[in-house]
Design an enzyme around this catalytic site. Structure first.
Site, PDB file in Angstrom:
ATOM      1  N   PHE A  25       0.889  -1.328  -0.006  1.00 32.66           N
ATOM      2  CA  PHE A  25       0.038  -0.020   0.002  1.00 32.66           C
ATOM      3  C   PHE A  25       0.798   1.363  -0.158  1.00 32.66           C
ATOM      4  O   PHE A  25       0.357   2.434  -0.260  1.00 32.66           O
ATOM      5  CB  PHE A  25      -0.804   0.149   1.225  1.00 32.66           C
ATOM      6  CG  PHE A  25      -1.906  -0.971   1.376  1.00 32.66           C
ATOM      7  CD1 PHE A  25      -3.101  -0.818   0.626  1.00 32.66           C
ATOM      8  CD2 PHE A  25      -1.879  -2.059   2.268  1.00 32.66           C
ATOM      9  CE1 PHE A  25      -4.265  -1.797   0.705  1.00 32.66           C
ATOM     10  CE2 PHE A  25      -2.795  -3.038   2.198  1.00 32.66           C
ATOM     11  CZ  PHE A  25      -3.855  -2.662   1.622  1.00 32.66           C
ATOM     12  N   SER A  84      -5.024   1.827  -8.801  1.00 34.69           N
ATOM     13  CA  SER A  84      -6.446   2.617  -8.555  1.00 34.69           C
ATOM     14  C   SER A  84      -6.987   2.926  -9.997  1.00 34.69           C
ATOM     15  O   SER A  84      -6.415   2.564 -10.962  1.00 34.69           O
ATOM     16  CB  SER A  84      -5.661   3.865  -8.260  1.00 34.69           C
ATOM     17  OG  SER A  84      -6.730   5.185  -8.395  1.00 34.69           O
ATOM     18  N   TYR A  93       0.784  11.384  -9.875  1.00 35.86           N
ATOM     19  CA  TYR A  93       0.306  10.318  -8.841  1.00 35.86           C
ATOM     20  C   TYR A  93      -0.100   9.220  -9.895  1.00 35.86           C
ATOM     21  O   TYR A  93      -0.078   8.026  -9.642  1.00 35.86           O
ATOM     22  CB  TYR A  93      -0.792  10.655  -7.949  1.00 35.86           C
ATOM     23  CG  TYR A  93      -1.841   9.675  -7.525  1.00 35.86           C
ATOM     24  CD1 TYR A  93      -1.318   8.987  -6.341  1.00 35.86           C
ATOM     25  CD2 TYR A  93      -2.865   9.454  -8.071  1.00 35.86           C
ATOM     26  CE1 TYR A  93      -2.029   7.688  -6.024  1.00 35.86           C
ATOM     27  CE2 TYR A  93      -3.856   8.492  -7.480  1.00 35.86           C
ATOM     28  CZ  TYR A  93      -3.249   7.689  -6.477  1.00 35.86           C
ATOM     29  OH  TYR A  93      -4.165   6.591  -5.860  1.00 35.86           O
ATOM     30  N   LYS A 105       1.062   4.943 -10.399  1.00 33.69           N
ATOM     31  CA  LYS A 105       0.363   3.720 -10.414  1.00 33.69           C
ATOM     32  C   LYS A 105       0.601   2.807 -11.627  1.00 33.69           C
ATOM     33  O   LYS A 105       0.734   1.717 -11.823  1.00 33.69           O
ATOM     34  CB  LYS A 105      -1.055   3.976 -10.190  1.00 33.69           C
ATOM     35  CG  LYS A 105      -1.532   4.606  -8.799  1.00 33.69           C
ATOM     36  CD  LYS A 105      -1.148   3.607  -7.599  1.00 33.69           C
ATOM     37  CE  LYS A 105      -1.481   4.231  -6.390  1.00 33.69           C
ATOM     38  NZ  LYS A 105      -0.785   3.396  -5.097  1.00 33.69           N
ATOM     39  N   PHE A 123     -11.806   1.665  -6.868  1.00 28.70           N
ATOM     40  CA  PHE A 123     -12.455   2.751  -7.035  1.00 28.70           C
ATOM     41  C   PHE A 123     -12.559   3.726  -5.882  1.00 28.70           C
ATOM     42  O   PHE A 123     -11.423   4.055  -5.723  1.00 28.70           O
ATOM     43  CB  PHE A 123     -13.834   2.202  -8.003  1.00 28.70           C
ATOM     44  CG  PHE A 123     -13.736   1.807  -9.156  1.00 28.70           C
ATOM     45  CD1 PHE A 123     -13.046   0.735  -9.361  1.00 28.70           C
ATOM     46  CD2 PHE A 123     -14.085   2.658 -10.439  1.00 28.70           C
ATOM     47  CE1 PHE A 123     -12.617   0.055 -10.669  1.00 28.70           C
ATOM     48  CE2 PHE A 123     -13.806   2.207 -11.507  1.00 28.70           C
ATOM     49  CZ  PHE A 123     -13.052   1.030 -11.814  1.00 28.70           C
TER      50      PHE A 123
HETATM   51  C1  UD1 Z   1      -9.498  11.184  -6.555  1.00 30.17           C
HETATM   52  C2  UD1 Z   1      -8.414  11.092  -7.493  1.00 30.17           C
HETATM   53  C3  UD1 Z   1      -7.952   9.737  -7.948  1.00 30.17           C
HETATM   54  C4  UD1 Z   1      -7.758   8.875  -6.550  1.00 30.17           C
HETATM   55  C5  UD1 Z   1      -8.895   8.897  -5.684  1.00 30.17           C
HETATM   56  C6  UD1 Z   1      -8.685   8.269  -4.482  1.00 30.17           C
HETATM   57  C7  UD1 Z   1      -8.493  13.423  -8.458  1.00 30.17           C
HETATM   58  C8  UD1 Z   1      -8.863  13.950  -9.739  1.00 30.17           C
HETATM   59  N1  UD1 Z   1      -8.722  11.945  -8.712  1.00 30.17           N
HETATM   60  O1  UD1 Z   1     -10.574  10.514  -7.395  1.00 30.17           O
HETATM   61  O2  UD1 Z   1      -6.815   9.837  -8.627  1.00 30.17           O
HETATM   62  O3  UD1 Z   1      -7.618   7.651  -7.152  1.00 30.17           O
HETATM   63  O4  UD1 Z   1      -9.326  10.255  -5.301  1.00 30.17           O
HETATM   64  O5  UD1 Z   1      -9.783   7.987  -3.542  1.00 30.17           O
HETATM   65  O6  UD1 Z   1      -8.423  13.864  -7.463  1.00 30.17           O
HETATM   66  N2  UD1 Z   1     -16.094  16.560  -5.149  1.00 30.17           N
HETATM   67  C9  UD1 Z   1     -16.565  17.571  -4.995  1.00 30.17           C
HETATM   68  N3  UD1 Z   1     -16.171  18.431  -3.827  1.00 30.17           N
HETATM   69  C10 UD1 Z   1     -15.144  18.179  -3.279  1.00 30.17           C
HETATM   70  C11 UD1 Z   1     -14.403  16.645  -3.457  1.00 30.17           C
HETATM   71  C12 UD1 Z   1     -14.869  16.355  -4.429  1.00 30.17           C
HETATM   72  O7  UD1 Z   1     -17.421  18.227  -5.710  1.00 30.17           O
HETATM   73  O8  UD1 Z   1     -14.843  18.750  -2.172  1.00 30.17           O
HETATM   74  C13 UD1 Z   1     -16.606  15.565  -6.403  1.00 30.17           C
HETATM   75  C14 UD1 Z   1     -15.466  15.395  -7.413  1.00 30.17           C
HETATM   76  O9  UD1 Z   1     -15.622  16.367  -8.340  1.00 30.17           O
HETATM   77  C15 UD1 Z   1     -15.892  13.974  -7.930  1.00 30.17           C
HETATM   78  C16 UD1 Z   1     -16.362  13.173  -6.718  1.00 30.17           C
HETATM   79  O10 UD1 Z   1     -16.859  14.369  -5.671  1.00 30.17           O
HETATM   80  O11 UD1 Z   1     -17.106  14.120  -8.920  1.00 30.17           O
HETATM   81  C17 UD1 Z   1     -15.312  12.463  -6.102  1.00 30.17           C
HETATM   82  O12 UD1 Z   1     -14.250  12.981  -5.733  1.00 30.17           O
HETATM   83  P1  UD1 Z   1     -12.969  12.504  -4.886  1.00 30.17           P
HETATM   84  O13 UD1 Z   1     -13.501  12.110  -3.663  1.00 30.17           O
HETATM   85  O14 UD1 Z   1     -11.973  13.375  -4.928  1.00 30.17           O
HETATM   86  O15 UD1 Z   1     -12.588  11.219  -5.904  1.00 30.17           O
HETATM   87  P2  UD1 Z   1     -12.092  11.159  -7.265  1.00 30.17           P
HETATM   88  O16 UD1 Z   1     -11.908  12.266  -8.114  1.00 30.17           O
HETATM   89  O17 UD1 Z   1     -13.068  10.148  -8.175  1.00 30.17           O
END
Ligand code: UD1
Length: 342
Positions: A80, A124, A148, A152, A177
């Site tokens: 990890f 990831s 990052y 991976k 995911f």
């Molecule tokens: C993110 C990472 C991904 C990583 C994963 C780990 C990015 C671009 N991608 O994925 O590489 O493997 O985390 O868990 O950072 N969102 C909001 N407001 C916030 C935070 C998030 O609207 O304050 C939205 C994002 O736009 C997205 C969703 O929530 O649509 C999920 O976001 P997040 O939890 O950061 O995950 P990922 O972007 O999928």
């Protein structure tokens, strides 16, 4: 014989330690504690009523890592350890490449030296870049949108090449995911440093009053309600997937990638609603511009993990929200302070 867990003090690592011990496996944990807290491992011991060897070792220090292999009978490794903040990786690419790649090179070299050739790697869904088709299958095109993500992708390639050179290796690349939730006890969970980047820890910190409001990054995506869609998976289901993968490696050699997701996509607004419903707290939010690098939709086709590993994610979104909230309420400051807010 024991399983070495690198990065075992982290969020997914600590939950995997609990599952491994509960299923009768012996573990040895290595963690640099650079982005985690020893308290998580104290709580793993408490939850399982089991002591296990812990080494405060950085994978960039191969001599110390060798000592771990000398002092323990390591049979296989779950890897990890690594830096994981996407935004930070853009600002500090050299640190990310150095830490994540050199750390893995050192680990694999020491493994080779000690004839340990079974490894489960923490990859990831980010390796799918901006996917053309959802749900995503393992043979979808791979790309990365950040240093990052590159680390991976590159680590996956290194491990594939390792198997090409020596077919005695047995390697599982687990493409996670979006892990959320926490152990049912509320004793271990996700403990982000500073302001959370990921959605779920952000929502729960708004709920507890540490943050004022959630910014929803974009409501103009081509999705059900315009907000981003992701495949949220309970961290305990994810932890169980590692054990299934490890058991699969016991009887085979080869290198295989597996998606670990639920196969269901939830939008940001649906997650806000699910959290509000499960926890009976209101989440204040506003719509903000899209976050650079974000994609519209990302969810898994996990049929390969079901077929080959006999693994499926079992927990639903309500339970993920409840467990996140229990952890947040009981540990408002993460592992740093053990008191409950009143
Ligand atoms: C993110 C990472 C991904 C990583 C994963 C780990 C990015 C671009 N991608 O994925 O590489 O493997 O985390 O868990 O950072 N969102 C909001 N407001 C916030 C935070 C998030 O609207 O304050 C939205 C994002 O736009 C997205 C969703 O929530 O649509 C999920 O976001 P997040 O939890 O950061 O995950 P990922 O972007 O999928």
């Amino acid at each position: 014989m024991a399983i070495l867990i690198t990065g075992g003090a982290g969020y997914i690592g600590s939950h995997t330690c609990v599952q491994l011990i509960s299923q009768g496996y012996k573990i040895v944990v290595v963690d640099s504690l650079s982005n985690s807290n020893i308290e998580s491992l104290n709580r793993v011991s408490e939850l399982t009523d089991t002591e296990f060897p812990f080494y405060n070792v950085n994978l960039l220090d191969p001599d110390s890592l060798e000592r771990v292999f000398e002092e323990n009978h390591i049979d296989s490794v779950i890897h990890f350890a690594g830096l994981k903040a996407v935004g930070e990786s853009v600002l500090r690419p050299l640190d990310y490449y150095h830490n994540n790649l050199t750390g893995t090179f050192n680990l694999c070299k020491v493994m080779e030296k000690f004839h340990v050739k079974k490894i489960v790697f923490s990859s990831s869904a980010t390796v799918y870049g901006n996917p053309k088709l959802v749900p995503i299958k393992e043979d979808a095109p791979l790309s990365a949108t950040s240093p990052y993500g590159q680390t991976k992708l590159m680590t996956e390639q290194v491990l594939r090449d390792l198997f090409e050179a020596d077919s005695g290796w047995s390697i599982a690349l687990l493409r996670y995911f979006n892990p959320i939730g926490a152990h049912l006890s509320g004793r271990i969970g996700e403990d982000p440093t500073g302001i959370p980047n990921n959605l779920m820890p952000f929502i729960s910190q708004v709920a507890i009053g540490k943050l004022d409001q959630l910014s929803i990054y974009g409501n103009d995506y081509a999705t059900v309600d315009g907000t981003g869609v992701r495949d949220y998976i309970h961290v305990v289901d994810l932890a169980k997937g590692h054990i299934k993968a490890l058991e699969h490696l016991m009887g085979t050699t080869g290198v295989e990638a597996f998606n670990l997701g639920t196969g269901k996509g939830y939008s940001v607004l649906q997650m806000v609603k699910a959290f509000e419903k499960a926890t009976r707290t209101a989440i204040t939010y506003s719509i903000a511009p899209r976050r650079p690098g974000d994609i519209a939709e990302c969810y898994a086709d996990s049929t390969k993990a079901k077929k080959v590993l006999g693994w499926v994610a079992e927990k639903e979104i309500e339970e993920m929200c409840r467990d996140t909230w229990r952890w947040q309420q009981r540990n408002p400051h993460g592992y740093k302070h053990d008191q409950v807010l009143t």
